[in-house]
Design an enzyme around this catalytic site. Sequence first.
Site, PDB file in Angstrom:
ATOM      1  N   LYS A  37      66.085  61.791  69.258  1.00 39.67           N
ATOM      2  CA  LYS A  37      66.586  60.933  68.180  1.00 39.67           C
ATOM      3  C   LYS A  37      67.223  61.762  67.074  1.00 39.67           C
ATOM      4  CE  LYS A  37      62.592  58.983  67.500  1.00 39.67           C
ATOM      5  NZ  LYS A  37      61.518  58.087  67.029  1.00 39.67           N
ATOM      6  N   GLU A  43      55.346  56.487  67.171  1.00 36.83           N
ATOM      7  CA  GLU A  43      55.641  55.874  65.878  1.00 36.83           C
ATOM      8  C   GLU A  43      54.379  55.358  65.191  1.00 36.83           C
ATOM      9  OE1 GLU A  43      58.782  55.394  64.268  1.00 36.83           O
ATOM     10  OE2 GLU A  43      59.312  56.980  65.704  1.00 36.83           O
TER      11      GLU A  43
END
Length: 380
Positions: A149, A251
Amino acid sequence: MAEAITLREREIRFGGVRYGFAVGHGPASLSALTHRLAGLDADRFVIVADAGLTEDQIGEIARCAGETAATTVLSVPADEKTKSLGAVNSLAEQLIPTGVTRRSVVMALGGGLVGNMAGLLSALVFRGLRLVHVPTTLLAMSDSVLSLKQAVNSSVGKNHLGTFHAPVFVWNHLDFLRTLPADEIRSALCEMIKNVLGIVPDRYAEVAARLRADAEYTPEDIAFFIDLCVDAKSAVMCEDAHERGDALVLEYGHTIGHAAELLTGGELRHGYAIGLGMLAAARIARELGLLSAADEAAHRELLVLNGAPTVLPAGVDPEEVLRTVALDNKRGYVRGTAGSRDLILLEGLGKPHRPGGALITQVPEAVVRLGIESITSEVA
């Protein structure tokens, strides 16, 4: 950092993506980096460097690249306020006139913030230049470079604008950690603690035995922490390189943590924010009957052993945190429900809650508020 750590290399495998990952120190590490860069057959290196690094730190990496090809250094402040598309565009306007071509290589020299900006820059210029990460912080070495990412912030939230772009390799030069403040080490280890709680709880006891509130670690300790993070992230990303399935557990703590980090303008260090986000998520999971009191306490124990904060900074309004959570970038993995917020929760250490098979739990706003309020005081 000490003579006990020699150059070690391994391969990172995320889905069909493969890239090298080296950990080393001293002149031998720099010599090996020069050799590795030469193997890229680049016509130019553009180093995007943290403006807070010293001239010597930037110079030694620029010399490694310069022995192979023409090298340009661009500096960028490592500041959440500048982590934007505007800053990436400014870098592109400086980079393109240097004469870069599709054979050129962007090198990210800094922590995770600079790595993300350089990563997005390399993904966008000519629709993709090669990327090399040379992280200079423990958080970057053990977390951000272990992801594909690349993202920057929008004006209303963290990491809203980005894409996926893999490096050709990562070079972790441990000498950069010599002058790292203790708070930077502790902050980085909060992400490592997340990996223990969410993915590899079998490592809990050995991590608890190594953690020190004073952040005084040996090179062997640092290498152990980095290896643990590589192992944990590889376990969930091996078949989920874009982190949309099992790897969403990475996350954990980030929904509330990112909101708190954003509201402080980055003054609350990223890892500390994630640690607080995990404490709030653990309280929420306990309120929902998913997590035991012992497992909730295990979160706090590791964070305290690490010397990390367990309450939000003074002045952070829980209601503002709740409103900011509504803008989190994980919205939409499941169909939204009015009056609820999407969170990643655990139902046991190493056991993400999977309602309907997804890792996203829709939590009533009142329960989310309770979780946030639980980190506004020391009362457990």
